[in-house]
Design a protein around this motif. Sequence first.
Motif, PDB file in Angstrom:
ATOM      1  N   LEU A 247      57.749  37.215 -15.482  1.00 39.37           N
ATOM      2  CA  LEU A 247      56.817  36.287 -14.860  1.00 39.37           C
ATOM      3  C   LEU A 247      57.574  35.069 -14.340  1.00 39.37           C
ATOM      4  O   LEU A 247      58.646  34.736 -14.853  1.00 39.37           O
ATOM      5  CB  LEU A 247      55.762  35.830 -15.880  1.00 39.37           C
ATOM      6  CG  LEU A 247      54.747  36.880 -16.318  1.00 39.37           C
ATOM      7  CD1 LEU A 247      53.940  36.365 -17.509  1.00 39.37           C
ATOM      8  CD2 LEU A 247      53.814  37.257 -15.172  1.00 39.37           C
ATOM      9  N   PRO A 248      57.031  34.372 -13.330  1.00 37.97           N
ATOM     10  CA  PRO A 248      57.662  33.118 -12.888  1.00 37.97           C
ATOM     11  C   PRO A 248      57.665  32.096 -14.023  1.00 37.97           C
ATOM     12  O   PRO A 248      56.855  32.177 -14.951  1.00 37.97           O
ATOM     13  CB  PRO A 248      56.785  32.680 -11.712  1.00 37.97           C
ATOM     14  CG  PRO A 248      55.507  33.413 -11.869  1.00 37.97           C
ATOM     15  CD  PRO A 248      55.830  34.702 -12.548  1.00 37.97           C
ATOM     16  N   GLU A 266      42.657  45.622  -5.407  1.00 38.43           N
ATOM     17  CA  GLU A 266      43.546  46.667  -5.934  1.00 38.43           C
ATOM     18  C   GLU A 266      44.877  46.090  -6.390  1.00 38.43           C
ATOM     19  O   GLU A 266      45.906  46.768  -6.334  1.00 38.43           O
ATOM     20  CB  GLU A 266      43.771  47.758  -4.878  1.00 38.43           C
ATOM     21  CG  GLU A 266      42.531  48.562  -4.540  1.00 38.43           C
ATOM     22  CD  GLU A 266      41.896  49.212  -5.766  1.00 38.43           C
ATOM     23  OE1 GLU A 266      42.644  49.758  -6.606  1.00 38.43           O
ATOM     24  OE2 GLU A 266      40.660  49.151  -5.888  1.00 38.43           O
ATOM     25  N   SER A 267      44.862  44.855  -6.863  1.00 33.83           N
ATOM     26  CA  SER A 267      46.089  44.193  -7.298  1.00 33.83           C
ATOM     27  C   SER A 267      45.909  43.594  -8.686  1.00 33.83           C
ATOM     28  O   SER A 267      44.796  43.224  -9.086  1.00 33.83           O
ATOM     29  CB  SER A 267      46.488  43.090  -6.319  1.00 33.83           C
ATOM     30  OG  SER A 267      46.785  43.615  -5.045  1.00 33.83           O
ATOM     31  N   LEU A 268      47.023  43.466  -9.404  1.00 34.29           N
ATOM     32  CA  LEU A 268      47.029  42.795 -10.692  1.00 34.29           C
ATOM     33  C   LEU A 268      47.129  41.291 -10.457  1.00 34.29           C
ATOM     34  O   LEU A 268      47.908  40.832  -9.625  1.00 34.29           O
ATOM     35  CB  LEU A 268      48.223  43.255 -11.531  1.00 34.29           C
ATOM     36  CG  LEU A 268      48.386  42.543 -12.882  1.00 34.29           C
ATOM     37  CD1 LEU A 268      47.354  43.050 -13.876  1.00 34.29           C
ATOM     38  CD2 LEU A 268      49.805  42.731 -13.426  1.00 34.29           C
ATOM     39  N   VAL A 269      46.328  40.522 -11.198  1.00 31.58           N
ATOM     40  CA  VAL A 269      46.434  39.071 -11.144  1.00 31.58           C
ATOM     41  C   VAL A 269      46.570  38.519 -12.558  1.00 31.58           C
ATOM     42  O   VAL A 269      46.049  39.099 -13.526  1.00 31.58           O
ATOM     43  CB  VAL A 269      45.220  38.410 -10.435  1.00 31.58           C
ATOM     44  CG1 VAL A 269      45.206  38.737  -8.965  1.00 31.58           C
ATOM     45  CG2 VAL A 269      43.906  38.801 -11.094  1.00 31.58           C
ATOM     46  N   MET A 287      50.263  39.684  -8.277  1.00 28.08           N
ATOM     47  CA  MET A 287      51.532  40.396  -8.270  1.00 28.08           C
ATOM     48  C   MET A 287      51.736  41.084  -6.930  1.00 28.08           C
ATOM     49  O   MET A 287      50.860  41.792  -6.436  1.00 28.08           O
ATOM     50  CB  MET A 287      51.582  41.440  -9.394  1.00 28.08           C
ATOM     51  CG  MET A 287      52.946  42.103  -9.550  1.00 28.08           C
ATOM     52  SD  MET A 287      53.045  43.195 -10.995  1.00 28.08           S
ATOM     53  CE  MET A 287      52.068  44.596 -10.428  1.00 28.08           C
ATOM     54  N   GLU A 288      52.889  40.847  -6.317  1.00 29.25           N
ATOM     55  CA  GLU A 288      53.229  41.437  -5.028  1.00 29.25           C
ATOM     56  C   GLU A 288      54.045  42.702  -5.235  1.00 29.25           C
ATOM     57  O   GLU A 288      54.751  42.852  -6.229  1.00 29.25           O
ATOM     58  CB  GLU A 288      54.039  40.440  -4.185  1.00 29.25           C
ATOM     59  CG  GLU A 288      53.391  39.071  -4.024  1.00 29.25           C
ATOM     60  CD  GLU A 288      52.174  39.100  -3.134  1.00 29.25           C
ATOM     61  OE1 GLU A 288      51.969  40.123  -2.442  1.00 29.25           O
ATOM     62  OE2 GLU A 288      51.427  38.104  -3.113  1.00 29.25           O
ATOM     63  N   ASP A 289      53.941  43.632  -4.276  1.00 28.42           N
ATOM     64  CA  ASP A 289      54.759  44.837  -4.316  1.00 28.42           C
ATOM     65  C   ASP A 289      56.221  44.479  -4.080  1.00 28.42           C
ATOM     66  O   ASP A 289      56.547  43.468  -3.476  1.00 28.42           O
ATOM     67  CB  ASP A 289      54.291  45.842  -3.266  1.00 28.42           C
ATOM     68  CG  ASP A 289      52.935  46.429  -3.601  1.00 28.42           C
ATOM     69  OD1 ASP A 289      52.608  46.491  -4.797  1.00 28.42           O
ATOM     70  OD2 ASP A 289      52.202  46.799  -2.670  1.00 28.42           O
ATOM     71  N   GLY A 290      57.076  45.371  -4.543  1.00 25.26           N
ATOM     72  CA  GLY A 290      58.498  45.144  -4.339  1.00 25.26           C
ATOM     73  C   GLY A 290      59.261  45.278  -5.630  1.00 25.26           C
ATOM     74  O   GLY A 290      58.684  45.355  -6.729  1.00 25.26           O
ATOM     75  N   PHE A 295      55.292  37.167  -8.184  1.00 27.93           N
ATOM     76  CA  PHE A 295      53.926  36.674  -8.295  1.00 27.93           C
ATOM     77  C   PHE A 295      53.748  35.480  -7.373  1.00 27.93           C
ATOM     78  O   PHE A 295      54.605  34.599  -7.296  1.00 27.93           O
ATOM     79  CB  PHE A 295      53.611  36.276  -9.737  1.00 27.93           C
ATOM     80  CG  PHE A 295      53.459  37.444 -10.666  1.00 27.93           C
ATOM     81  CD1 PHE A 295      52.210  37.930 -10.998  1.00 27.93           C
ATOM     82  CD2 PHE A 295      54.579  38.069 -11.201  1.00 27.93           C
ATOM     83  CE1 PHE A 295      52.070  39.008 -11.846  1.00 27.93           C
ATOM     84  CE2 PHE A 295      54.450  39.147 -12.062  1.00 27.93           C
ATOM     85  CZ  PHE A 295      53.195  39.626 -12.374  1.00 27.93           C
ATOM     86  N   THR A 296      52.603  35.452  -6.683  1.00 26.64           N
ATOM     87  CA  THR A 296      52.280  34.364  -5.765  1.00 26.64           C
ATOM     88  C   THR A 296      50.955  33.741  -6.175  1.00 26.64           C
ATOM     89  O   THR A 296      49.976  34.456  -6.394  1.00 26.64           O
ATOM     90  CB  THR A 296      52.179  34.870  -4.316  1.00 26.64           C
ATOM     91  OG1 THR A 296      53.409  35.476  -3.941  1.00 26.64           O
ATOM     92  CG2 THR A 296      51.855  33.738  -3.360  1.00 26.64           C
TER      93      THR A 296
END
Length: 382
Positions: A247-248, A266-269, A287-290, A295-296
């Motif tokens: 995590l950041p 469809e994303s984890l937050v 959470m961003e793909d990659g 995390f943004t």
Amino acid sequence: MSDYLPLEIQEEIMKRLPVKSLIQFRSVSKPWMSLIDSPDFIKHYSGQQHLLVRYDRDYLYDEPEYVSFVDDDTLPRQKVSPTIPLLVSMLELSSIIGSSHGLLCLFGYYDRDEMAVLWNVSLRKAVAIDVPNVAYQKYRTILGFGVCDETCDPKIVKIIYINSQRDIESTSDSIPWQVEVFTLSTRAWRSPYSSNLPRKSIEFCLEQVFVDQFLYWCATDRVTIDGGIQVIISFDITSEKFREINLPDALAHHQPYKLSISKLKESLVVVQSCGEINDGVFRVWMMEDGVPKSFTKIFTICTPGTKVLSLPEFRKSGEPIIQTVDDSCGSHEYVTSLSVCEPRSKLISDLGISGWLCSFSVYSYMETLLLLDQPDLTTNDI
């Protein structure tokens, strides 16, 4: 309809109907029953989105109450009290583990035995599953639930680990982790396909979320006896491999009880509670793909003057549902309520759900035909 339209067209029409209508259509003709009961139709069918609200009264040990909303532009007008299957109502000290593909997984006790129950709210059907070897004392047991996209097979993962860092350092156990996987198709527990396990310093939170074939938990890496770093642990429901996600810094060093996870579309937050309850400030990180995962921060909920306990769920549209509390009557008497908060306009819309000395949990689910092929069991069949 069956006399004039090809079966393929009938199938496309039926995929757009609610579960209640499909169950009625099964009694109309054998071809329709055969179509609706087919594994391919069940796999590709998904109906309306709903929000299931569970009431737990803090001053009673009565069974919880449930109400379901249709999650569309009419919210909160289409509200019903769902029919509770006997297997759900008989489960003692129950909690909801998670939701996936329209099914909810509950865990509790029946006649002093540990048991999980899979519940299809739309079909009014439930299936009981014995959960053996639940560990206590210096061990902790965590459950996770998800439905495999490839096979439509519900899975439960059971994780047992040493609860205390002090016990880890003093124990003679050479293997501090035990993991088993249950699949409904086999009705059996087994070892996972993969042998990779989390590091022994990892401590799981109870809360889990299922997103796109992955189970996620908040966890603490107990790097020292007195403290730790917050991380995310994932479990691939298909390959059955664990993975650790960093995590950041703003989240990794936050108090663990002020972090929660959820599914936004469809994303984890990760939901970060900031300050005290009176501040009503929550930051939502997606959470961003990659590789590696990042995390943004996508928005901040700020409700000055409103005491917000939690963000238990997100609507299909992406708006967060907030649980607020009014304790103006006294420190030991309070009323909790559910509302929808529009993060940009700050507009708060009451859902008409409130209760004295109670707490709420909210779960998003879609109508599904999963469990249609399962027998209707009673507690006598367990």
